[in-house]
Design a protein around this motif. Structure first.
Motif, short mmCIF file in Angstrom:
data_model
loop_
_atom_site.label_atom_id
_atom_site.label_comp_id
_atom_site.label_asym_id
_atom_site.label_seq_id
_atom_site.Cartn_x
_atom_site.Cartn_y
_atom_site.Cartn_z
N LEU A 23 45.08 33.55 36.05
CA LEU A 23 43.64 33.65 36.06
C LEU A 23 43.03 32.89 37.21
CD1 LEU A 23 43.69 34.83 33.07
CD2 LEU A 23 41.61 33.52 32.80
N THR A 24 43.51 31.70 37.47
CA THR A 24 42.90 30.86 38.48
C THR A 24 43.93 30.43 39.50
OG1 THR A 24 43.29 28.93 37.07
CG2 THR A 24 41.12 29.94 36.97
N SER A 25 43.48 30.31 40.74
CA SER A 25 44.37 29.80 41.77
C SER A 25 44.48 28.30 41.62
CB SER A 25 43.83 30.15 43.16
OG SER A 25 42.55 29.61 43.34
N ARG A 26 45.65 27.80 41.91
CA ARG A 26 45.86 26.37 41.76
C ARG A 26 46.11 25.76 43.12
NH1 ARG A 26 49.84 26.68 36.47
NH2 ARG A 26 48.29 27.55 35.07
N PRO A 27 45.34 24.74 43.49
CA PRO A 27 45.41 24.18 44.84
C PRO A 27 46.75 23.60 45.21
CG PRO A 27 44.11 22.78 43.40
CD PRO A 27 44.37 24.05 42.66
N ASP A 28 47.56 23.19 44.23
CA ASP A 28 48.85 22.60 44.56
C ASP A 28 49.99 23.58 44.31
OD1 ASP A 28 48.81 20.48 41.58
OD2 ASP A 28 48.23 22.54 41.94
N SER A 141 29.96 35.48 34.58
CA SER A 141 28.57 35.61 34.99
C SER A 141 28.44 36.03 36.45
CB SER A 141 27.81 34.30 34.76
OG SER A 141 28.43 33.23 35.47
N ASP A 142 29.41 35.70 37.27
CA ASP A 142 29.41 36.06 38.69
C ASP A 142 30.16 37.38 38.84
OD1 ASP A 142 29.78 36.40 41.40
OD2 ASP A 142 30.17 34.29 41.80
N ALA A 143 29.43 38.48 39.00
CA ALA A 143 30.06 39.81 39.02
C ALA A 143 31.04 39.97 40.17
CB ALA A 143 28.99 40.89 39.10
N SER A 144 30.70 39.46 41.35
CA SER A 144 31.58 39.62 42.50
C SER A 144 32.90 38.92 42.27
CB SER A 144 30.91 39.08 43.77
OG SER A 144 30.64 37.69 43.65
N ARG A 145 32.86 37.78 41.60
CA ARG A 145 34.08 37.06 41.30
C ARG A 145 34.86 37.75 40.20
NH1 ARG A 145 33.63 30.49 40.98
NH2 ARG A 145 35.78 30.45 40.34
N ARG A 146 34.15 38.28 39.22
CA ARG A 146 34.80 38.90 38.08
C ARG A 146 35.66 40.08 38.51
NH1 ARG A 146 30.60 40.00 35.62
NH2 ARG A 146 30.31 42.24 35.70
N PHE A 147 35.11 40.96 39.37
CA PHE A 147 35.84 42.15 39.77
C PHE A 147 37.02 41.84 40.69
CE2 PHE A 147 31.59 44.19 38.90
CZ PHE A 147 32.01 44.76 37.70
N ASN A 148 37.02 40.66 41.30
CA ASN A 148 38.12 40.27 42.17
C ASN A 148 39.07 39.28 41.52
OD1 ASN A 148 37.61 41.61 44.83
ND2 ASN A 148 35.66 40.57 44.62
N SER A 149 38.84 38.96 40.25
CA SER A 149 39.68 37.99 39.57
C SER A 149 41.05 38.57 39.28
CB SER A 149 39.02 37.53 38.27
OG SER A 149 39.00 38.59 37.33
N ALA A 150 42.04 37.69 39.14
CA ALA A 150 43.40 38.14 38.86
C ALA A 150 43.51 38.94 37.57
CB ALA A 150 44.34 36.93 38.83
#
Length: 220
Positions: A23-28, A141-150
């Motif tokens: 779901l989320t990218s991890r910086p490390d 809530s952020d549509a642009s992020r939602r459609f590009n999410s993993a």
């Protein structure tokens, strides 16, 4: 400010089941150090406790830092922002769902017809989203992020693959996006909480939509 995600590809042509994405990218990197993994788990446990006790609206980066007894900067470094934190809270359920539709038993997993798998996929997705509706609404809530999410990309690719098997002559990308729209948290919220529809009615609607989309009636 979070780094913008890469643009969503115009058309996907998956030849096989996609590999589950996080779901989320991890910086490390994909493999967290043991101490970093423990800190992440502690932060998510604190956030989940806040959701259960006070609701999603009261989950802030400050509140999570306080509940986990760490500095606010630690929460930001781990998750980027509040949306990243909320998306990470959905990670466990999403990973289980991905495993089920990618390699679990039929009809959700391989072994059933593409139409039967689409029926099962949508009904399970409706239930999962309904069970965590407030969290989904806040995280998406952020549509642009939602459609590009993993998770969205994994689900979309899976739906597109099944549609390609069922109706290879269709415009797969547009048809897949249309079906995915039915599973949006905002629409589920509107239909269940504002229009008073039951989840069973939504499941029946999904079944009908898939059947009409993937098994069109032949015209003379």
């Amino acid at each position: 400010m979070s780094t913008p995600l890469p643009p969503f590809p115009k058309r996907q042509e998956p030849s096989e089941e996609p590999v589950p994405l996080e779901l989320t990218s991890r910086p490390d990197g994909p493999q967290l150090r043991a101490d970093a993994a423990r800190n992440r788990a502690r932060l998510l446990e604190a956030a989940a406790r806040l959701v259960a006790e006070h609701g999603v609206a009261n989950v802030t980066m400050d509140a999570v830092a306080c509940a986990a007894s760490v500095g606010k900067g630690t929460v930001f470094r781990r998750f980027g922002d509040r949306t990243g934190l909320l998306m990470a809270l959905l990670d466990h359920t999403e990973q289980q769902f991905q495993a089920a539709f990618l390699s679990g038993p039929p009809p959700l997993g391989p072994g059933a017809s593409p139409v039967d798998r689409l029926h099962a996929f949508g009904c399970r997705a409706l239930r999962l989203t309904s069970d965590q509706l407030d969290l989904h609404l806040a995280a998406e809530s952020d549509a642009s992020r939602r459609f590009n999410s993993a998770p969205y990309r994994v689900r979309f690719t899976h739906v597109a693959m099944l549609l390609r098997e069922a109706v290879p002559t269709a415009d797969i990308e547009l048809l897949a996006q249309t079906l995915m729209g039915y599973l949006e948290a905002a629409l589920i919220h509107h239909l269940t909480r504002q229009r008073g529809m039951t989840i069973e009615r939504l499941e029946a609607g999904w079944y009908d939509l898939v059947t009409r989309s993937a098994c069109p009636v032949e015209r003379g």
